[in-house]
Design a protein around this motif. Structure first.
Motif, mmCIF file in Angstrom:
data_model
loop_
_atom_site.group_PDB
_atom_site.id
_atom_site.type_symbol
_atom_site.label_atom_id
_atom_site.label_comp_id
_atom_site.label_asym_id
_atom_site.label_seq_id
_atom_site.Cartn_x
_atom_site.Cartn_y
_atom_site.Cartn_z
ATOM 1 N N LEU A 147 21.943 -40.428 -11.874
ATOM 2 C CA LEU A 147 22.031 -39.749 -10.583
ATOM 3 C C LEU A 147 22.685 -40.653 -9.543
ATOM 4 O O LEU A 147 23.481 -40.188 -8.717
ATOM 5 N N ASP A 148 22.347 -41.938 -9.590
ATOM 6 C CA ASP A 148 22.960 -42.895 -8.661
ATOM 7 C C ASP A 148 24.462 -43.010 -8.912
ATOM 8 O O ASP A 148 25.258 -43.109 -7.965
ATOM 9 N N LEU A 149 24.843 -43.001 -10.183
ATOM 10 C CA LEU A 149 26.266 -43.080 -10.521
ATOM 11 C C LEU A 149 27.006 -41.856 -9.997
ATOM 12 O O LEU A 149 28.067 -41.982 -9.367
ATOM 13 N N TYR A 150 26.459 -40.679 -10.240
ATOM 14 C CA TYR A 150 27.103 -39.456 -9.748
ATOM 15 C C TYR A 150 27.196 -39.467 -8.217
ATOM 16 O O TYR A 150 28.229 -39.100 -7.647
ATOM 17 N N TYR A 151 26.113 -39.893 -7.577
ATOM 18 C CA TYR A 151 26.092 -39.889 -6.109
ATOM 19 C C TYR A 151 27.116 -40.865 -5.536
ATOM 20 O O TYR A 151 27.750 -40.589 -4.508
ATOM 21 N N SER A 152 27.284 -42.003 -6.205
ATOM 22 C CA SER A 152 28.257 -42.991 -5.731
ATOM 23 C C SER A 152 29.676 -42.446 -5.785
ATOM 24 O O SER A 152 30.567 -42.930 -5.078
ATOM 25 N N LEU A 153 29.876 -41.425 -6.611
ATOM 26 C CA LEU A 153 31.191 -40.801 -6.742
ATOM 27 C C LEU A 153 31.302 -39.524 -5.909
ATOM 28 O O LEU A 153 32.301 -38.809 -5.995
ATOM 29 N N GLY A 154 30.250 -39.243 -5.127
ATOM 30 C CA GLY A 154 30.308 -38.120 -4.199
ATOM 31 C C GLY A 154 29.655 -36.841 -4.667
ATOM 32 O O GLY A 154 29.902 -35.777 -4.097
ATOM 33 N N TRP A 155 28.781 -36.934 -5.692
ATOM 34 C CA TRP A 155 28.193 -35.726 -6.266
ATOM 35 C C TRP A 155 26.673 -35.731 -6.170
ATOM 36 O O TRP A 155 26.014 -36.693 -6.562
#
Length: 275
Positions: free
Chosen positions: A34-42
Motif C-alpha cells: 500500500l505504501d508503494l502504491y501510495y508513493s506512486l500516487g494511488w
C-alpha cells in the motif's frame, strides 16, 4: 458478508488500486504494498475474502458487489483510473466475481450503467503469486500452506486437523469444482482487455506453479493483452517476492504505473487513452 473491505490509503492524486489480499493476510503484511502504491500516487481499497468464499461463489458475489458500490461512490464525483492487484487466492475469493459483475455475467444490486462505469475506469491489473488453479484439492493445499497456517512447521496435530477440515470441504464440493473452475478461468481470461498486466511469480511456488501462471500469461497475450511476466527462480509464495527482491519488484510496479499515466480523464470527465 463473508469478508471485509477497507481503505488502506486514501487521498492519492492519480487513482485507486483495489487490492485483493491473500487469505490470512493482515494489515501489517499489506502495508509495504500500500505504501508503494501510495508513493506512486494511488490510493488502495483492500478486500479480505474469507476462506469459505472459495467454495461459495454467491458469497464472493456479495462481497464483490459491496466493493463495486464503494467504487461507484468514489467515481461519481470525479472519474479515476482503477487498477486491480490480486494476491494468491484473491482472484478466486472475490476478484473474478467483480469482473463478472462489471461484464454483466451475474446479477448484482447495482444498475448495469453503474457496473459499466467502474469497468470504464479499469485500466490495469497486477497478479502476485496468482492465479492459483482451482482444483479438487484446493482446500487442502491452501489450509496446509504456511502462508495460511502462519507457521512454517506446524505441530502434527494442527496439520492433521487442518487437513481433515479442508479435505471435508473438498469432498463436499467435488461435484461443483469443475464447473466453478471453468467459470473462474474463463472470467480471468476475459479480463485481457482491461489494460496492461504485470505478473509476479516464482519457479518453485507450489501453490501457484510457474507452469500455471506462465500459461495464463500466454493465454492473455494471445488475446492481445500487454503482459509483463516477472519471474524468479526461487522466491516464497505470496507476500515474499517484494521482501526478497525489493529493487526488482519496485522497478516493475513503477514501470507498470508509468504505463498507465497516459490513461487519464478527458475534459468531459471520462476515461480515454492519451494520444
Amino acid at each position: 458478508m463473508w469478508g471485509r473491505f477497507y481503505w488502506g490509503t486514501k487521498g492519492a492524486e492519480v487513482g485507486i488500486v483495489v487490492v485483493f489480499a491473500w487469505l490470512s493476510s493482515e494489515e501489517r503484511h499489506l502495508k509495504p504494498y500500500l505504501d508503494l502504491y501510495y508513493s506512486l500516487g494511488w490510493s488502495s481499497l483492500v478486500c479480505h475474502a474469507d476462506f469459505l468464499t472459495l467454495f461459495f461463489p454467491e458469497k464472493a458475489t456479495s462481497l464483490a458487489d459491496s466493493i463495486l458500490k464503494e467504487l461507484v461512490k468514489e467515481i461519481k464525483s470525479s472519474t479515476l483510473p482503477i487498477v486491480f492487484a490480486a494476491f494468491s487466492g484473491g482472484p478466486k475469493g472475490c476478484m473474478y466475481k467483480v469482473i463478472q459483475l462489471i461484464e454483466g455475467k451475474c446479477a448484482g444490486q447495482l444498475s448495469k450503467d453503474e457496473y459499466r462505469s467502474v469497468g470504464d475506469c479499469l485500466c490495469g491489473q497486477i497478479y502476485d503469486s496468482t492465479p492459483v488453479d482451482f482444483t479438487s484439492d484446493l482446500g487442502t493445499r491452501f489450509v496446509l500452506h504456511p502462508s495460511v497456517l502462519k507457521m512454517s512447521s506446524p505441530p502434527r496435530v494442527v496439520s492433521w486437523m487442518a487437513k481433515a477440515f479442508a479435505s471435508g470441504l473438498d469432498a463436499l464440493f467435488i461435484n461443483r469444482f469443475e464447473a466453478q473452475r471453468a467459470d473462474y478461468w474463463q472470467t480471468l481470461y476475459s479480463s485481457a482487455n482491461f489494460g496492461p498486466i504485470t505478473i509476479f511469480c516464482s519457479e518453485d511456488d507450489k501453490l501457484a506453479p510457474y507452469s500455471v501462471v506462465s500459461n495464463f500469461a500466454q493465454r492473455l497475450q494471445e488475446q492481445g493483452a500487454d503482459v509483463n511476466l516477472v519471474k524468479w527462480n526461487s522466491s516464497p509464495h505470496v507476500g515474499e517476492h517484494y521482501k526478497y527482491h525489493p529493487d526488482e519488484y519496485e522497478a516493475a510496479v513503477t514501470s507498470f504505473f508509468e504505463r498507465l499515466l497516459w490513461f487519464l480523464p478527458t475534459e468531459d470527465n471520462t476515461m480515454a487513452f492519451r494520444t
